[in-house]
Scaffold this active site. Structure first.
Site, PDB file in Angstrom:
ATOM      1  N   CYS A   1      20.934  13.986  35.389  1.00 53.35           N
ATOM      2  CA  CYS A   1      22.100  14.427  36.158  1.00 53.35           C
ATOM      3  C   CYS A   1      23.289  14.742  35.254  1.00 53.35           C
ATOM      4  O   CYS A   1      24.301  15.261  35.715  1.00 53.35           O
ATOM      5  CB  CYS A   1      22.466  13.369  37.182  1.00 53.35           C
TER       6      CYS A   1
ATOM      7  N   HIS B   1      23.852  16.530  45.947  1.00 48.93           N
ATOM      8  CA  HIS B   1      23.729  16.423  44.495  1.00 48.93           C
ATOM      9  C   HIS B   1      22.442  17.067  43.996  1.00 48.93           C
ATOM     10  O   HIS B   1      21.457  16.382  43.758  1.00 48.93           O
ATOM     11  CB  HIS B   1      23.789  14.913  44.145  1.00 48.93           C
TER      12      HIS B   1
ATOM     13  N   CYS C   1      26.984   9.749  35.789  1.00 48.45           N
ATOM     14  CA  CYS C   1      25.868   8.907  35.359  1.00 48.45           C
ATOM     15  C   CYS C   1      24.577   9.706  35.428  1.00 48.45           C
ATOM     16  O   CYS C   1      24.476  10.665  36.181  1.00 48.45           O
ATOM     17  CB  CYS C   1      25.763   7.679  36.255  1.00 48.45           C
TER      18      CYS C   1
END
Lengths: 428, 319
Positions: A92, A382, A412
């Site tokens: 990510c 996301h 993160c």
């Protein structure tokens, strides 16, 4: 070698609205979505026929045939085909890491302008051959004689036709990211109510940003979507409190509402030297002035899987001579509401800051009204590699609209990694 | 001319039955079956409220090589209008059946890119028959409007082999024929190929599935043979679409693209794609392209893209 560095301008960004998995973008590939995001950026900033220094992009869930995803997407757009491109994959963190890579080359004078981008689809996910079948076929291929090939193929068993489907699972712990975060939530004693409140704020802020037209210059409609599909403007803590936990067992605090859903989308950010932007009469929304990536040992040292940004941030702040309170905006990626709250708790905790970060004083708390002011990943969703671009472009625009200020980004990533950066407004 | 507005999209299998009915001896005497020779009727069919389906566009984009964008592939409206085109040719007043007609040329003019979610009005009308060395030709004109404005147009030139339906070929002198499309610049024969495409035997069936065009000549060798082809042949509109997909990043927003279908592509096949910018004063920005046999270089398709002047002046490509 150039010994002077240049300021790196964020000219603008473009993304497609994020869709929930197996919905509006069910039939779009990563390359389709990345091309659409780049198309919109090219149109917005008149980049047709332009040869840029580079395009860095990536996806987390990637097909083997997408090995040069960024380059192939560039060739589908009206950018000059002489624009080089490469793929990056840092879970990510991909979107923000590509931004840093392009920015560093601009700062060093190696390139004048570039695009950082990312896409991810959980709908059009890669499904691989069964690992045993793959081994069988490769062995048969290595054998020279027909008899040898047949012998190798004889190890085929009917159950080998079952394909291998990618799972959201840490390879070294066997736990999903949600399960890891649930452990963090317990350790840091992050409660259900504050997680739900963060989720509601995320939806409320994103809805308000859409209402005031904040995304008009950041977004291009795609396949019938004009807004993020996951957005629920009427979200309330009342409604959210009724949901059953999905991670951390029956007493867990993490639900489908305070965790990000699987989703599809793509984003792109245009970065440039000030001179490049000015000669083309393009805007400068903000400057990228600092960045840091860190990693923790979540395997043997029992560190929280998603706690690496807690380490990256102080390293970066020290180098920049800033304190955690020197910011007007904080963009902390809401992988899970608990991740954000654990990170904030860690920065406030004297023990963590002393033992883990080696600091005499804790970093301290932040003004929550400055957190994710235009919504976060809980509301927007996301699509892994697309999140960094969403946040960078959004924060840059916020700083531009405010006319000044400074913003911090914290993201993160799987594998115990974290990426942070500082954006400064045009006046500073 | 009378424009017939349809309430819904015509039923394709039924149209195929009517289109094929003239192959049955004597069936053309029935009023609802096309045939009997004669002139092409003055007929225009219109269908309003047409919207593309994103999943269908995605499947089409995969088969043809387009990226799935928020804009329709420039060839896609032709496909949306396919049921209307079939309905025109399956009308009882049409002088012959659609099965066996040969697609000679197609011109598409995109006045602006069409959004994937836009509501479109489709219109299809045929034009009068013209003599041709191998029979007679007519064109099918397809228009796409949004509101009251023309946004996209396609003109397909179809050949009916054997003149008046009696089966006898009417010999025509070249000078007497009006070409159905003006001659256009083609790729110089010595232009090296930019890509090689390996087309497998299932291509016709895959394109049939996404386009609805299940003409037997594209489906299987056994179905193509009775109609005069030694193997299934690739759809001409697939070949055109594949070429435009290969040039996708260079297509302006507004342009016209002509193609002439030369020798059919017998499947499976290995073909080459080549393109060249036409560099003379009268054709700024024109791109010629061709698909030819990979081994012998025999051309299957010649095409030319011409940017529309208004748009070109507006955007003006930066170098």
């Amino acid at each position: 070698m150039n010994s002077n560095t240049r300021r790196v301008a964020i000219v603008g960004g473009n993304r497609i609205p994020f869709a929930r998995s197996d919905s509006a973008y069910a039939h779009a590939s990563n390359q389709d979505m990345l091309t659409a995001a780049l198309d919109g950026l090219v149109d917005r900033f008149g980049l047709e026929g332009e040869t840029l220094g580079e395009v860095a992009g990536g996806a987390v869930l990637k097909h083997s045939h997408d090995r040069d995803l960024a380059r192939e997407s560039v060739l589908s757009t009206r950018l000059a085909p002489e624009t080089p491109a490469y793929d990056v994959q840092q879970a990510c963190g991909t979107g923000l890491e590509t931004t840093i890579l392009v920015a560093n080359k601009i700062a060093l004078g190696q390139i004048d302008a570039g695009i950082a981008c990312g896409a991810d689809t959980t709908s059009d996910a890669p499904i691989a051959l069964n690992e045993q079948l793959r081994a069988t076929l490769l062995e048969a291929n290595r054998q020279r004689s027909t008899a040898g090939k047949l012998r190798a193929l004889s190890s085929f068993r009917p159950q080998h036709v079952i394909p291998s489907i990618p799972r959201n699972e840490e390879p070294r712990t066997g736990l999903s990211m949600g399960e890891h975060c649930a452990i963090m939530a317990t350790e840091w004693e992050v409660g259900r109510a504050e997680q739900d409140e963060l989720a509601v704020a995320s939806h409320r802020n994103l809805a308000a940003a859409y209402e005031r037209g904040f995304f008009d210059h950041l977004l291009t409609p795609y396949l019938g979507l004009e807004r993020d599909q996951n957005l629920r403007p009427d979200s309330s803590t009342d409604k959210l409190s009724k949901l059953k936990p999905v991670f951390g067992g029956p007493d867990g605090t993490m639900t489908a509402a305070n965790s990000t859903p699987l989703s599809d989308g793509a984003s792109a950010v245009l970065l440039a030297s000030e001179e490049w932007a000015k000669t083309r009469e393009l805007p400068i929304l903000a400057y990228l002035t600092e960045a840091q990536t860190a990693a923790v040992d979540h395997v043997h040292k029992r560190e929280g899987l998603l706690m690496a940004p807690a380490y990256a941030m102080p390293t970066m702040l020290d180098r920049a001579g800033l304190s955690l309170q020197d910011f007007d905006y904080y963009e902390i990626h809401e992988a899970f509401a608990a991740q954000v709250l654990c990170t904030l708790a860690a920065w406030e905790d004297p023990t963590f800051c002393k033992d883990k970060l080696g600091r005499k004083k804790p970093l301290g708390s932040i003004d929550r009204d400055k957190l994710n002011v235009n919504g976060g990943s809980l509301a927007a969703a996301h699509p892994f590699a697309a999140t960094g671009g969403r946040i960078v472009a959004g924060l840059a625009k916020q700083l531009h609209d405010a006319g000044k200020g400074r913003g911090a980004i914290s993201i993160c990533a799987a594998g115990g990694q974290g990426v942070v950066a500082v954006l400064e407004g045009p006046e500073s | 001319m009378s424009t017939v507005s349809l309430a819904s999209s015509p039923n394709i299998p039924l149209l195929y039955a009517r289109a094929a009915a003239p192959l049955i001896p004597g069936a053309s005497l029935l009023p609802f079956v096309p045939g009997g020779g004669g002139e092409i009727p003055e007929l225009e069919l219109e269908l309003a409220g047409v919207k593309a389906d994103a999943a269908d566009v995605a499947a089409y984009a995969r088969v043809c090589g387009f990226a799935l964008r928020d804009k329709l592939p420039p060839t896609y409206p032709h496909l949306l209008a396919f049921p209307l085109q079939m309905a025109v040719m399956a009308d009882g007043s049409f002088p012959f059946g659609a099965i066996g007609l040969i697609h000679l040329e197609n011109r598409i003019a995109q006045l602006r890119p069409l959004g994937i979610s836009e509501e479109l009005i489709l219109r299809v009308r045929p034009t009068k028959l013209l003599p041709h060395p191998k029979g007679r030709t007519f064109t099918l004109v397809t228009e796409v409007r949004t509101g009251n404005k023309l946004a996209w147009e396609s003109v397909s030139t179809m050949l009916r082999r054997g003149g008046d339906g009696s089966g006898a070929v009417v010999p025509g002198k070249r000078g007497q024929l009006r070409p159905s499309a003006e001659n256009f610049a083609t790729v110089p024969t010595d232009t090296p190929a930019s890509a090689e495409w390996r087309l497998d035997g299932g291509l016709g069936r895959r394109y049939a599935a996404v386009s609805g065009d299940r003409n037997p000549i594209h489906m299987h060798a056994l179905a193509a043979k009775p109609l005069g082809f030694s193997a299934a042949i690739a759809h001409g509109m697939w070949t055109k679409a594949r070429c435009l997909a290969a040039l996708e990043s260079r297509l302006p927003d507004a342009f016209a693209v002509d193609v002439r279908f030369r020798k059919p592509i017998l499947l499976p096949s290995r073909v080459e794609f080549a393109s060249a910018e036409i560099d003379d004063s009268a054709s700024d920005g024109d791109i010629a392209f061709t698909v030819r046999d990979a081994k012998r270089g025999v051309p299957h398709l010649d095409g030319l893209i011409r940017p529309s002047e208004t748009k070109q002046a507006k955007t003006g490509r930066k170098k």
